[in-house]
Design an enzyme around this catalytic site. Structure first.
Site, PDB file in Angstrom:
ATOM      1  N   LYS A  60      74.137  30.848 -58.131  1.00 41.27           N
ATOM      2  CA  LYS A  60      74.120  31.918 -57.123  1.00 41.27           C
ATOM      3  C   LYS A  60      74.876  31.421 -55.903  1.00 41.27           C
ATOM      4  O   LYS A  60      74.459  30.444 -55.272  1.00 41.27           O
ATOM      5  CB  LYS A  60      72.664  32.222 -56.741  1.00 41.27           C
ATOM      6  CG  LYS A  60      72.542  33.083 -55.509  1.00 41.27           C
ATOM      7  CD  LYS A  60      71.099  33.277 -55.086  1.00 41.27           C
ATOM      8  CE  LYS A  60      71.047  34.028 -53.768  1.00 41.27           C
ATOM      9  NZ  LYS A  60      69.679  34.196 -53.270  1.00 41.27           N
ATOM     10  N   PRO A  78      77.565  34.759 -47.981  1.00 40.53           N
ATOM     11  CA  PRO A  78      77.833  33.598 -48.848  1.00 40.53           C
ATOM     12  C   PRO A  78      77.134  32.331 -48.361  1.00 40.53           C
ATOM     13  O   PRO A  78      76.784  32.223 -47.187  1.00 40.53           O
ATOM     14  CB  PRO A  78      79.352  33.434 -48.712  1.00 40.53           C
ATOM     15  CG  PRO A  78      79.669  33.922 -47.338  1.00 40.53           C
ATOM     16  CD  PRO A  78      78.629  34.958 -46.984  1.00 40.53           C
ATOM     17  N   VAL A 183      38.919  28.377 -61.200  1.00 41.26           N
ATOM     18  CA  VAL A 183      38.077  27.974 -60.068  1.00 41.26           C
ATOM     19  C   VAL A 183      37.223  29.187 -59.727  1.00 41.26           C
ATOM     20  O   VAL A 183      37.759  30.256 -59.414  1.00 41.26           O
ATOM     21  CB  VAL A 183      38.959  27.566 -58.861  1.00 41.26           C
ATOM     22  CG1 VAL A 183      38.093  27.323 -57.636  1.00 41.26           C
ATOM     23  CG2 VAL A 183      39.796  26.343 -59.200  1.00 41.26           C
ATOM     24  N   ILE A 347      60.718  30.708 -52.433  1.00 46.18           N
ATOM     25  CA  ILE A 347      60.752  29.337 -52.958  1.00 46.18           C
ATOM     26  C   ILE A 347      61.257  28.373 -51.883  1.00 46.18           C
ATOM     27  O   ILE A 347      60.803  27.234 -51.789  1.00 46.18           O
ATOM     28  CB  ILE A 347      61.596  29.295 -54.250  1.00 46.18           C
ATOM     29  CG1 ILE A 347      60.840  30.078 -55.334  1.00 46.18           C
ATOM     30  CG2 ILE A 347      61.877  27.867 -54.701  1.00 46.18           C
ATOM     31  CD1 ILE A 347      61.658  30.470 -56.540  1.00 46.18           C
ATOM     32  N   TYR A 436      64.281  27.809 -34.095  1.00 44.10           N
ATOM     33  CA  TYR A 436      63.653  26.760 -34.909  1.00 44.10           C
ATOM     34  C   TYR A 436      64.131  26.834 -36.340  1.00 44.10           C
ATOM     35  O   TYR A 436      64.531  27.907 -36.805  1.00 44.10           O
ATOM     36  CB  TYR A 436      62.124  26.889 -34.857  1.00 44.10           C
ATOM     37  CG  TYR A 436      61.601  26.834 -33.452  1.00 44.10           C
ATOM     38  CD1 TYR A 436      61.618  25.638 -32.745  1.00 44.10           C
ATOM     39  CD2 TYR A 436      61.141  27.984 -32.821  1.00 44.10           C
ATOM     40  CE1 TYR A 436      61.166  25.587 -31.443  1.00 44.10           C
ATOM     41  CE2 TYR A 436      60.694  27.944 -31.522  1.00 44.10           C
ATOM     42  CZ  TYR A 436      60.702  26.747 -30.823  1.00 44.10           C
ATOM     43  OH  TYR A 436      60.273  26.701 -29.535  1.00 44.10           O
ATOM     44  N   TYR A 437      63.986  25.712 -37.057  1.00 42.69           N
ATOM     45  CA  TYR A 437      64.501  25.645 -38.426  1.00 42.69           C
ATOM     46  C   TYR A 437      63.836  26.698 -39.320  1.00 42.69           C
ATOM     47  O   TYR A 437      62.612  26.768 -39.428  1.00 42.69           O
ATOM     48  CB  TYR A 437      64.274  24.248 -39.027  1.00 42.69           C
ATOM     49  CG  TYR A 437      64.795  24.183 -40.443  1.00 42.69           C
ATOM     50  CD1 TYR A 437      66.169  24.167 -40.684  1.00 42.69           C
ATOM     51  CD2 TYR A 437      63.936  24.188 -41.534  1.00 42.69           C
ATOM     52  CE1 TYR A 437      66.662  24.151 -41.986  1.00 42.69           C
ATOM     53  CE2 TYR A 437      64.416  24.171 -42.834  1.00 42.69           C
ATOM     54  CZ  TYR A 437      65.782  24.154 -43.044  1.00 42.69           C
ATOM     55  OH  TYR A 437      66.275  24.158 -44.323  1.00 42.69           O
TER      56      TYR A 437
HETATM   57  C1  LIG Z   1      58.217  41.042 -55.870  1.00 44.42           C
HETATM   58  C2  LIG Z   1      58.479  39.617 -55.543  1.00 44.42           C
HETATM   59  C3  LIG Z   1      59.746  39.084 -55.748  1.00 44.42           C
HETATM   60  C4  LIG Z   1      60.003  37.757 -55.417  1.00 44.42           C
HETATM   61  N1  LIG Z   1      61.263  37.269 -55.562  1.00 44.42           N
HETATM   62  C5  LIG Z   1      61.534  36.031 -55.128  1.00 44.42           C
HETATM   63  C6  LIG Z   1      62.838  35.493 -55.225  1.00 44.42           C
HETATM   64  O1  LIG Z   1      63.753  36.124 -55.752  1.00 44.42           O
HETATM   65  N2  LIG Z   1      63.054  34.249 -54.750  1.00 44.42           N
HETATM   66  C7  LIG Z   1      62.057  33.501 -54.198  1.00 44.42           C
HETATM   67  O2  LIG Z   1      62.347  32.395 -53.740  1.00 44.42           O
HETATM   68  N3  LIG Z   1      60.803  33.956 -54.145  1.00 44.42           N
HETATM   69  C8  LIG Z   1      60.520  35.194 -54.586  1.00 44.42           C
HETATM   70  N4  LIG Z   1      59.248  35.639 -54.536  1.00 44.42           N
HETATM   71  C9  LIG Z   1      58.189  34.712 -54.160  1.00 44.42           C
HETATM   72  C10 LIG Z   1      57.836  33.857 -55.354  1.00 44.42           C
HETATM   73  O3  LIG Z   1      57.542  34.669 -56.460  1.00 44.42           O
HETATM   74  C11 LIG Z   1      56.667  32.990 -55.079  1.00 44.42           C
HETATM   75  O4  LIG Z   1      56.865  32.351 -53.867  1.00 44.42           O
HETATM   76  C12 LIG Z   1      56.496  31.954 -56.166  1.00 44.42           C
HETATM   77  O5  LIG Z   1      56.477  32.564 -57.425  1.00 44.42           O
HETATM   78  C13 LIG Z   1      55.287  31.119 -55.974  1.00 44.42           C
HETATM   79  O6  LIG Z   1      54.135  31.801 -56.261  1.00 44.42           O
HETATM   80  P1  LIG Z   1      52.731  31.077 -56.087  1.00 44.42           P
HETATM   81  O7  LIG Z   1      52.720  29.817 -56.843  1.00 44.42           O
HETATM   82  O8  LIG Z   1      52.368  31.029 -54.659  1.00 44.42           O
HETATM   83  O9  LIG Z   1      51.774  32.149 -56.809  1.00 44.42           O
HETATM   84  P2  LIG Z   1      51.661  32.600 -58.335  1.00 44.42           P
HETATM   85  O10 LIG Z   1      52.938  32.573 -59.068  1.00 44.42           O
HETATM   86  O11 LIG Z   1      50.937  33.908 -58.262  1.00 44.42           O
HETATM   87  O12 LIG Z   1      50.731  31.509 -58.994  1.00 44.42           O
HETATM   88  C14 LIG Z   1      49.356  31.485 -58.734  1.00 44.42           C
HETATM   89  C15 LIG Z   1      48.706  30.437 -59.635  1.00 44.42           C
HETATM   90  O13 LIG Z   1      47.372  30.253 -59.225  1.00 44.42           O
HETATM   91  C16 LIG Z   1      46.546  30.262 -60.375  1.00 44.42           C
HETATM   92  N5  LIG Z   1      45.232  30.786 -59.969  1.00 44.42           N
HETATM   93  C17 LIG Z   1      44.957  31.857 -59.191  1.00 44.42           C
HETATM   94  N6  LIG Z   1      43.634  31.982 -59.038  1.00 44.42           N
HETATM   95  C18 LIG Z   1      43.056  30.976 -59.725  1.00 44.42           C
HETATM   96  C19 LIG Z   1      41.723  30.566 -59.955  1.00 44.42           C
HETATM   97  N7  LIG Z   1      40.675  31.216 -59.425  1.00 44.42           N
HETATM   98  N8  LIG Z   1      41.500  29.481 -60.730  1.00 44.42           N
HETATM   99  C20 LIG Z   1      42.543  28.781 -61.276  1.00 44.42           C
HETATM  100  N9  LIG Z   1      43.834  29.123 -61.072  1.00 44.42           N
HETATM  101  C21 LIG Z   1      44.072  30.202 -60.325  1.00 44.42           C
HETATM  102  C22 LIG Z   1      47.231  31.159 -61.385  1.00 44.42           C
HETATM  103  O14 LIG Z   1      46.850  30.806 -62.698  1.00 44.42           O
HETATM  104  C23 LIG Z   1      48.696  30.823 -61.110  1.00 44.42           C
HETATM  105  O15 LIG Z   1      49.083  29.713 -61.878  1.00 44.42           O
HETATM  106  C24 LIG Z   1      58.961  36.946 -54.903  1.00 44.42           C
HETATM  107  C25 LIG Z   1      57.675  37.476 -54.748  1.00 44.42           C
HETATM  108  C26 LIG Z   1      57.428  38.795 -55.046  1.00 44.42           C
HETATM  109  C27 LIG Z   1      56.049  39.329 -54.832  1.00 44.42           C
END
Ligand SMILES: Cc1cc2nc3c(=O)[nH]c(=O)nc-3n(C[C@H](O)[C@H](O)[C@H](O)COP(=O)(O)OP(=O)(O)OC[C@H]3O[C@@H](n4cnc5c(N)ncnc54)[C@H](O)[C@@H]3O)c2cc1C
Length: 501
Positions: A60, A78, A183, A347, A436-437
């Site tokens: 990308k 870009p 959890v 991310i 800020y960064y």
């Molecule tokens: C619509 C959308 C589009 C996106 N597009 C982008 C993008 O293009 N680029 C980018 O950089 N970011 C993007 N993001 C953000 C990105 O998806 C997230 O930052 C990234 O996936 C990290 O997610 P996370 O780990 O915080 O949560 P999640 O992916 O939701 O993971 C949560 C984890 O916690 C675990 N969990 C939850 N509750 C419990 C429990 N009680 N017990 C045990 N385990 C549990 C689940 O099993 C899972 O493994 C987007 C977000 C959204 C909503």
């Protein structure tokens, strides 16, 4: 990401256990990244050949913004810093001397590569920008965002689920313990700190530090610790998304090396080209559009390829926890905060948070100053991103419905109003952007201001007093270099067919 990075940073000095639920999946989106992500993979010692083929990775080089100014228009943001002529950014000169009318193609090389669907690498793996060529004597390995003085010219797209699996295997092979369980509770001790995690099948788990990566559920930070959440929705109203995974034949269609963000009636649609499919989704504001209408708009946008695919509807929590690190718990990822994925910063914010966690790691101590500094740094980063995203709506020339008209009337955060006024007199620079960064440099703001078309702009009066010939020479040089690159670089599909073999 957090577990593998902590392991890479501290090796055996720190024991890391990941608890993840089989019942609750990951969010499954998050497939476009920011150019800083390269440092994450390098820190883990992973080369592109190690992980890209396993995760359907592509390059990308930019974000392509379609229809934000008016239907049928587009421009690129870009991963390429601005050239400077006589101490003045080339885009300022461009405003004075003009060009073809396309600031992005006149001032930068990358938009040409995106239009041509070119690869940033030659078939012998050389990078198109020699300045950033991988240098075996100076590998990026174990550098951090803060140490970067360069703008790396690309990021990646990848399949989020495959990357999660890949990183899980990588982390476990390097000593991270993985427990698949739920959890179900996180009782606090008498001080209000997390005492233990209660799991469904593995009993109680205790640790010195708990990292909440539970996504929008915010199981520890939000539920157990009840840390207040600051919504950003007054400024950024998009709170829902609907996503599709669309299989495509990339060899036929080609792989444009950029994420596309296409403005819609109540938000925008992302198009992320992976090696074997497209990730796409409509990010929208539920105050202006219902889920059925959004899904219909997305299916119409994709066309017949979307016919039998199941749509994934997602509610988004936009904003941040008051504090991301509270007592013995740090929230990283969606659990601590999120701004809509325009410009792919989810991310990036995770990577930044992990790096800050390593920097301010508590060791055996409980220094509240380290926690406070971490909270300041991560809050500033997300608030900077918020400001950059507000510019997209505020600066877009579109005013064709309530959604786009209201975007111009919404209150902006403190200080941003003054900055918006400053940009009318001089394109954004170091002194007039969020201080800020937060990953975005002034040139990113410049691209938005010029591309979106809704902010009245003019060139600095001082340029009328300068000799403009060197600027014209530089603009001609951009064109010449771009043509040469487009003529010699392979297509991204061709390059990746070698890497993914
Ligand atoms: C619509 C959308 C589009 C996106 N597009 C982008 C993008 O293009 N680029 C980018 O950089 N970011 C993007 N993001 C953000 C990105 O998806 C997230 O930052 C990234 O996936 C990290 O997610 P996370 O780990 O915080 O949560 P999640 O992916 O939701 O993971 C949560 C984890 O916690 C675990 N969990 C939850 N509750 C419990 C429990 N009680 N017990 C045990 N385990 C549990 C689940 O099993 C899972 O493994 C987007 C977000 C959204 C909503």
């Amino acid at each position: 990401m957090t577990a593998s990075y902590l392991r890479a940073a501290f090796a055996d000095s720190v024991d890391v256990t990941v608890v993840e639920s089989r019942r609750i999946g990951t969010i499954g989106v998050g497939e476009a990244t920011f150019s800083t992500v390269r440092h994450f993979f390098d820190y883990l010692g992973l080369s592109e050949a190690d992980w890209m083929p396993e995760c359907n990775g592509t390059y990308k080089l930019a974000v392509r913004l379609e229809d934000w100014r008016a239907p049928g228009t587009y421009f690129y943001h870009p991963f390429e810093r601005m050239r400077v002529v006589d101490g003045v950014p080339l885009t300022d000169w461009w405003q004075k001397v003009g060009g073809t009318g396309r600031f992005d193609r006149d001032c930068f090389l990358i938009p040409w590569l995106c239009d041509a669907k070119a690869s940033p690498r030659y078939l012998d793996h050389r990078l198109f920008e020699q300045d950033f060529e991988d240098d075996p004597d100076r590998p990026l390995y174990r550098t951090t965002l803060a140490e970067q003085n360069t703008q790396f010219p690309y990021a990646y797209h990848f399949d989020a689920s495959l990357l999660a699996d890949f990183l899980c295997r990588h982390a476990v092979e390097r000593g991270v313990r993985r427990i698949v369980d739920d959890v179900v509770d996180a009782p606090l001790d008498e001080r209000g700190w997390i005492d233990r995690l209660v799991t469904r099948e593995h009993g109680d788990l205790t640790a010195d530090l708990y990292v909440d990566c539970s996504g929008f559920r915010s199981r520890l930070l939000g539920d157990a610790l009840a840390e207040p959440f600051r919504s950003f929705q007054d400024a950024l109203p998009n709170d829902r998304a609907v996503a599709l995974r669309v299989p495509v034949d990339t060899a036929v269609r080609g792989i444009r090396p950029c994420t596309t963000a296409t403005a819609q009636d109540a938000g925008w649609i992302w198009t992320i080209p992976l090696y074997d499919r497209i990730g796409t989704g409509y990010v929208y504001a539920s105050d202006y559009c219902g889920p059925e209408e959004a899904e219909r708009a997305l299916r119409d946008f994709v066309g017949p390829d979307a016919a039998d695919l199941e749509a994934n509807h997602i509610r988004m929590r936009i904003g941040r926890s008051e504090r991301a690190w509270v007592n013995n718990c740090v929230g990283i990822g969606l659990s601590a905060g999120f701004v809509e994925p325009l410009q792919s910063t989810g991310i990036f914010l995770i990577q930044h948070a992990i790096e800050q966690l390593v920097r301010y790691f508590p060791g055996t101590g409980r220094d509240p100053v380290l926690r406070g500094t971490y909270n300041l740094s991560t809050a500033r980063a997300i608030e900077g991103v918020r400001e950059f995203l507000i510019l997209h709506y505020r600066g877009a020339a579109r005013t064709d419905n309530d959604y786009w008209r209201d975007a111009k009337r919404r209150a902006v955060p403190d200080d941003m109003a003054a900055r918006l006024e400053q940009w009318g007199s001089k394109l954004p620079d170091n002194d007039t952007t969020y201080p800020y960064y937060h990953a975005f440099e002034p040139y990113s703001y410049v691209c938005m201001a010029l591309g979106l078309g809704g902010i009245p702009l003019r060139h600095p009066p001082a340029l009328d007093l300068f000799d403009a010939r060197p600027a014209r020479v530089e603009l001609a040089r951009v064109r010449e270099q771009a043509r040469k690159l487009v003529d010699t670089l392979p297509s991204q599909a061709e390059y990746l067919s070698g890497l993914h073999r």
